[in-house]
Scaffold this active site. Structure first.
Site, PDB file in Angstrom:
ATOM      1  N   ASP A 335       0.654  -1.131   0.021  1.00  0.00           N
ATOM      2  CA  ASP A 335       0.137  -0.013   0.056  1.00  0.00           C
ATOM      3  C   ASP A 335       0.897   1.355   0.085  1.00  0.00           C
ATOM      4  O   ASP A 335       2.085   1.238   0.578  1.00  0.00           O
ATOM      5  CB  ASP A 335      -0.940  -0.080   1.177  1.00  0.00           C
ATOM      6  CG  ASP A 335      -1.783   1.288   1.663  1.00  0.00           C
ATOM      7  OD1 ASP A 335      -2.311   1.764   0.408  1.00  0.00           O
ATOM      8  OD2 ASP A 335      -1.392   1.906   2.464  1.00  0.00           O
ATOM      9  N   ASP A 524      -1.528  -0.716   6.155  1.00  0.00           N
ATOM     10  CA  ASP A 524      -1.755  -0.326   7.464  1.00  0.00           C
ATOM     11  C   ASP A 524      -3.122   0.257   7.851  1.00  0.00           C
ATOM     12  O   ASP A 524      -3.400   0.720   8.902  1.00  0.00           O
ATOM     13  CB  ASP A 524      -0.548   0.814   7.713  1.00  0.00           C
ATOM     14  CG  ASP A 524      -1.048   2.130   7.128  1.00  0.00           C
ATOM     15  OD1 ASP A 524      -1.765   1.902   6.039  1.00  0.00           O
ATOM     16  OD2 ASP A 524      -0.603   3.256   7.722  1.00  0.00           O
ATOM     17  N   ASP A 528      -7.100  -1.647   3.608  1.00  0.00           N
ATOM     18  CA  ASP A 528      -6.265  -2.583   3.051  1.00  0.00           C
ATOM     19  C   ASP A 528      -6.704  -3.949   3.711  1.00  0.00           C
ATOM     20  O   ASP A 528      -6.390  -5.141   3.364  1.00  0.00           O
ATOM     21  CB  ASP A 528      -4.929  -2.256   3.786  1.00  0.00           C
ATOM     22  CG  ASP A 528      -4.151  -1.289   3.124  1.00  0.00           C
ATOM     23  OD1 ASP A 528      -4.438  -0.734   1.996  1.00  0.00           O
ATOM     24  OD2 ASP A 528      -3.596  -0.282   3.904  1.00  0.00           O
TER      25      ASP A 528
END
Length: 630
Positions: A335, A524, A528
């Site tokens: 990410d 995080d 996600d």
């Protein structure tokens, strides 16, 4: 090994507590300990000549240890499933039949320890889905016949028009019917910079309205929106992952029935051509010889040693099965926001038309932005050398802010609202570099522009190069716009970039990557969670990451230093090599003992002794996984 799965969305108990209690109240810990205490007490009695007390203690140790795995083995057998626990149960029974209660107690104790270690390494589920569901407000304000009525968010239906005031969360997905504002969508897309929305723009459940009031027409029911979809995706991925067997069990599938068939054939054929008692006894010795004692304990010992040492340098691994998979990862998806970047927008460029200095442009902008709660405002104020006082400040949601500084009207806003004048080309260039740009006007004349960007963490390029040397491919997944994503990816050295992704899109991308080989996902945020759950291994970055991300992930990093990533991969690969060594050694022991037992070269005592020596060897080898390398 099964992963812990969440309950269905409408069954999540928000008051549930994940506290497992103290270890001395945990049956899975107490039984192996009690078995071991009884077994060693029996040895002491035996050495001192107290045969009867020794026998009683061996029986106690045997029953306590066997209670850890025998009931489960029987339940699996009823369902037609064979595993190492069944073979260990039969081996213990065989040893008892031959009169070797001490050896049977040793087998039960050692295997119960193996099972307990494996279970404790796995049992770390989090209740993060509760945090995800809390993003949806309990109530929503709905426009009905010109009046505002408060209803339960779960009762919202498609077509209703919600009034969303500044500071409120959007209760379900919808389209802006009227009004302009900025939305904090960090919980949905992971992006730290708010998104400006106006009539016709789609908005997601859980987003926070930061500026002007909005009227939003619901496009999804209160119980069936983007957030509930995230929960369902996480649960589905966890369930599928939970069905994957442990490495040791995969080996046991052909081994267990093969050994059982061999023991039966030895007893039957031997009895036809020789002394039935001799061959039945020899068949039981064969069964004990083929018991995968070393295999049963070597893998969890190695895994627990490796998991424990990994935690010392900030890598928390939830289970042994996860650790085994981690060592085989060949591709990692990362990410962007908060993982590759700092998640702290900062001023990275200041342009001027020549009629003012950079310090003046920053100061004028900061003078107005100190009256705003927009995240870009914080970045500009922190960068300004001085913040002049501003009067008559007014903010136009979704556009910008205006006020008077030293008697002159200053306006700060989006390039879509304010003209950039002679700076137009340079502003476009900054935007092409992935920056969010604000224009500064003084008396309606453009005097400067300020570029703000969430910068890459300084270690990112080095980490990407290290992963490449390890043979691990990298893909960036982000909800940010394509232009910003490609600009930051170029700086990082990442070639595969997938941008403008919603949570379900990230999960789909992970599915495509895992179809070609073992892949991990690093993120995080709540956005996600589906991708973390769908990956072969999900990694949550940072102890301050969202609870939902930690729940969905298999591994959590306690810090944000990305250099942990290649170090963790190297540690897992080394542990996987040690596991493979132990498996090969364990199978080799069985291969050697079987023919020796079959032809009567070794009796039961010798077979058990070899097994115990082998267990010591594989345990010592497994403990090498505890060593870490910086």
């Amino acid at each position: 090994m099964s992963a812990v799965t969440g309950s269905q969305v409408d069954e999540v108990d928000l008051d549930d507590d994940d506290d497992d209690g103290p270890w001395w109240k945990d049956r899975e810990v107490l039984l192996p300990v009690f078995s071991g205490v009884a077994f060693f007490a029996g040895l002491i009695c035996e050495w001192s000549g107290a045969e009867t007390p020794a026998l009683v203690l061996f029986w106690i140790g045997l029953l306590a240890g066997a209670s850890m795995f025998t009931p489960g083995a029987i339940r699996k057998l009823v369902k037609g499933k064979l595993g190492i626990s069944l073979l260990m149960t039969i081996s213990a029974i065989g040893a008892v039949i031959l009169g070797y209660v001490e050896e049977a107690a040793a087998l039960a104790f050692l295997y119960s320890i193996a099972e307990a270690l494996e279970d404790k390494a796995m049992d770390r589920a989090r209740g993060g889905l509760r945090a995800l569901l809390k993003l949806v407000p309990e109530t929503a304000t709905v426009r009905t016949d010109g009046a505002s009525v408060e209803v339960a968010a779960k009762d919202l239906t498609v077509g209703q028009v919600m009034l969303v005031r500044p500071g409120e969360r959007i209760a379900t997905d919808g389209i802006v019917a009227s009004g302009r504002s900025s939305l904090d969508t960090s919980a949905i897309t992971g992006e730290s910079i708010p998104v400006e929305v106006g009539p016709g723009d789609a908005v997601s459940a859980g987003a926070i309205n930061t500026a002007g009031a909005l009227e939003v027409e619901a496009t999804a029911a209160g119980t069936d929106n983007s957030l509930t979809t995230i929960v369902e995706l996480v649960e589905q991925a966890q369930t599928e992952k939970g069905e994957r067997a442990r490495l040791a069990d995969r080996i046991a599938r052909p081994l267990v029935p093969g050994v059982l068939i061999l023991a039966v054939l030895v007893a039957l054929i031997g009895s036809l051509f020789g002394d039935p008692e001799l061959w039945i006894t020899r068949a039981l010795v064969v069964l004990v010889a083929a018991s995968p004692c070393a295999l049963a304990i070597s893998v969890p010992i190695t895994v627990v040693a490796a998991i424990g040492s990994a935690s010392k340098f900030g890598v928390i691994i939830k289970s042994g099965a996860i650790f085994e998979r981690f060592g085989g990862i060949r591709h990692v998806a990362v990410d962007k926001t908060g993982t590759l970047t700092r998640n702290q927008p900062t001023v990275t460029a200041v342009l001027t038309t020549g009629s003012a200095t950079e310090a003046e442009v920053l100061g004028w902008a900061a003078g107005l932005e100190q009256h705003s709660t927009h995240p870009l405002a914080t970045a500009i104020i922190q960068q300004a050398p001085g913040v002049p006082a501003a009067k008559d400040v007014s903010e136009q949601a979704g556009h910008g802010i205006t006020g008077a500084i030293d008697g002159v009207v200053v306006t700060v806003g989006s390039p879509r609202w304010l003209t950039a004048g002679t700076l137009t080309d340079r502003v476009a260039e900054l935007e092409g570099q992935g920056m969010t740009v604000v224009i500064v006007h003084r008396d309606t004349v453009p005097v400067g522009a300020i570029g703000v960007r969430d910068e890459l963490r300084p270690e990112v390029p080095e980490v990407i190069r290290t992963l490449a040397r390890q043979g691990i491919g990298v893909t960036m997944l982000t909800g940010d716009n394509t232009r910003t994503a490609h600009a930051l990816a170029a700086q990082a050295g990442i070639k595969d970039v997938r941008a403008e992704l919603r949570p379900e899109d990230k999960a789909t991308a992970i599915g495509e990557l895992t179809a070609t080989g073992p892949a991990a996902m690093i993120g995080d945020g709540i956005n996600d969670a589906p991708a973390l759950a769908a990956a072969d291994v999900g990694i949550a970055m940072g102890a301050t990451g969202s609870d939902a991300a930690i729940e969905s992930a298999d591994i959590a990093f306690t810090g944000h230093d990305l250099r942990l990533i290649p170090r963790a991969f190297a540690h897992a690969r080394r542990g996987r090599r040690i596991i493979n060594q132990n498996i090969i050694l364990s199978l080799l022991i069985i291969t050697v003992l079987l023919p020796l037992a079959l032809f009567g070269v070794l009796g039961l005592a010798a077979v058990v002794l070899v097994h115990e020596i082998a267990e010591v060897v594989v345990i010592l080898n497994g403990l090498r996984a505890a060593r870490t390398r910086a």
